[in-house]
Scaffold this motif. Structure first.
Motif, short mmCIF file in Angstrom:
data_model
loop_
_atom_site.label_atom_id
_atom_site.label_comp_id
_atom_site.label_asym_id
_atom_site.label_seq_id
_atom_site.Cartn_x
_atom_site.Cartn_y
_atom_site.Cartn_z
N ILE A 150 0.84 -1.21 0.00
CA ILE A 150 0.00 0.00 0.00
C ILE A 150 0.87 1.25 0.00
CG2 ILE A 150 -1.66 1.34 1.36
CD1 ILE A 150 -2.86 -1.35 2.28
N MET A 151 1.93 1.24 0.80
CA MET A 151 2.83 2.40 0.86
C MET A 151 3.52 2.63 -0.49
SD MET A 151 4.53 1.73 4.62
CE MET A 151 5.77 3.00 4.40
N PHE A 152 4.01 1.55 -1.10
CA PHE A 152 4.66 1.67 -2.40
C PHE A 152 3.66 2.13 -3.47
CE2 PHE A 152 8.49 -0.59 -1.02
CZ PHE A 152 9.45 -0.05 -1.88
N SER A 153 2.44 1.62 -3.40
CA SER A 153 1.41 1.99 -4.38
C SER A 153 1.07 3.47 -4.25
CB SER A 153 0.15 1.14 -4.19
OG SER A 153 0.42 -0.23 -4.41
N LEU A 154 0.99 3.96 -3.02
CA LEU A 154 0.68 5.37 -2.78
C LEU A 154 1.78 6.27 -3.34
CD1 LEU A 154 -1.48 7.12 -1.36
CD2 LEU A 154 -0.06 7.06 0.69
N ALA A 155 3.03 5.92 -3.06
CA ALA A 155 4.16 6.71 -3.56
C ALA A 155 4.26 6.62 -5.09
CB ALA A 155 5.46 6.23 -2.92
N SER A 156 4.04 5.44 -5.63
CA SER A 156 4.16 5.24 -7.08
C SER A 156 3.03 5.93 -7.83
CB SER A 156 4.18 3.75 -7.41
OG SER A 156 5.29 3.11 -6.82
N ALA A 157 1.83 5.93 -7.25
CA ALA A 157 0.70 6.63 -7.88
C ALA A 157 0.99 8.13 -7.96
CB ALA A 157 -0.58 6.38 -7.10
N ILE B 95 11.78 2.57 -1.36
CA ILE B 95 10.57 3.39 -1.43
C ILE B 95 10.88 4.88 -1.56
CG2 ILE B 95 10.32 3.76 1.05
CD1 ILE B 95 7.27 3.37 0.61
N TYR B 96 12.09 5.28 -1.18
CA TYR B 96 12.44 6.70 -1.23
C TYR B 96 12.47 7.25 -2.65
CZ TYR B 96 13.75 5.77 3.58
OH TYR B 96 13.72 5.40 4.90
#
Length: 232
Positions: free
Chosen positions: A154-161, A205-206
Motif C-alpha cells: 500500500i505504501m509503495f502503491s501510494l508513492a508510485s501513484a 521506497i524513497y
C-alpha cells in the motif's frame, strides 16, 4: 469536488481502464508463473527468497500501472488541450482549477487503487497456484509477515501513484501524448529496475516517494497556471 470527479469518470468512460487492469494482472501472473517453471526445468531457481518474489511482482505491477496512468493523463488532459475540446469544459460556470484538480485526483485515485489491488491479487493468486504447481519452494511466511507485506504494498502503491503524475509536466509542455508516455517509461526504468543480482531499485521506497513530491510540485504549478493558459 466529488461531484466533479464523478462527472469526469462518466465523461471519459473508464471501463477500458478496468478491463486493461484485469488483463494486465493476468499477464503479470502468467509471467511470474512461467518464468520459474521454465528455469526450474533448467535447474535454476528464480525466486531465492520471499522478499525477492514480492519485490519482483511489485515492480511488474507498479511499472505497468505507471504507464497506465500516463495513458489516463493523455486521454483526460493532454488530448483535450491539444484538440481544444477542453474549451467546452471550461465554458461551464466552474472554476478551471477545480476542473483540472478533479481530473488529477481521479487519475491518482484510480492508479493507486488498481495498483494496490493488483499487487494483492497477483500475490494471492501466485501463492495459491504455487501450492498446486510448486513453482518455487521459498514462498513461506507467517500471517504477520503477509499483512506486513500488504502494508508495504500500500505504501509503495501510494508513492508510485504520486510519481505517476510526473509525466504531466512533459505532456503539458507541447500537449504531446508521446512525451507523456515516454516519460512514464523513463520513470518505470528508474523506479523498477535491478542493479546487479542482489540489488534492486524497486525495493527502495524513497525513489518513488521523491518523485511523488516532485509530481506534487508539478501538479500545484500546473493548477496555478491554468487560468493563464491561452487556448484561443
Amino acid at each position: 469536488m466529488f461531484h466533479l470527479i464523478k462527472l469526469e469518470s462518466k465523461k471519459n468512460k473508464l471501463g477500458w481502464f478496468i478491463k486493461g487492469a484485469i488483463l494486465a494482472n493476468i499477464i503479470i501472473l502468467g509471467f511470474l508463473c512461467i518464468i520459474p517453471a521454465i528455469e526450474n526445468s533448467e535447474g535454476i531457481q528464480t525466486f531465492k527468497t520471499t522478499t525477492e518474489f514480492f519485490t519482483i511482482s511489485g515492480a511488474f505491477v507498479r511499472g505497468i500501472f505507471i504507464v497506465f496512468a500516463a495513458v489516463l493523463i493523455s486521454k483526460m488532459i493532454i488530448d483535450e488541450f491539444k484538440n481544444r475540446t477542453i474549451l467546452v469544459t471550461f465554458s461551464y460556470p466552474i472554476n478551471r482549477k477545480k476542473i483540472l484538480s478533479a481530473k488529477l485526483i481521479l487519475i491518482f485515485c484510480m492508479t493507486f487503487i488498481t495498483m494496490a489491488i493488483s499487487n494483492i491479487v497477483v500475490i494471492v493468486c501466485f501463492i495459491g497456484l504455487n501450492q498446486i504447481f510448486h513453482f518455487t519452494s521459498v514462498i513461506s511466511f507467517t500471517t504477520i509477515d503477509f499483512f506486513a507485506e500488504i502494508l508495504k504494498v500500500i505504501m509503495f502503491s501510494l508513492a508510485s501513484a504520486g510519481a505517476a503524475l510526473v509525466p504531466l509536466y512533459f505532456g503539458m509542455r507541447k500537449y504531446s501524448t508521446p512525451a507523456t508516455i515516454i516519460s512514464s517509461i523513463l520513470i518505470v526504468s528508474v523506479t523498477c529496475q535491478s542493479v546487479g543480482p542482489n540489488f534492486s531499485l524497486a525495493s527502495i521506497i524513497y525513489i518513488p516517494l521523491a518523485l511523488a513530491l516532485i509530481a506534487l510540485g508539478i501538479v500545484v504549478s500546473t493548477i496555478r497556471k491554468i487560468d493563464c493558459i491561452d487556448l484561443d
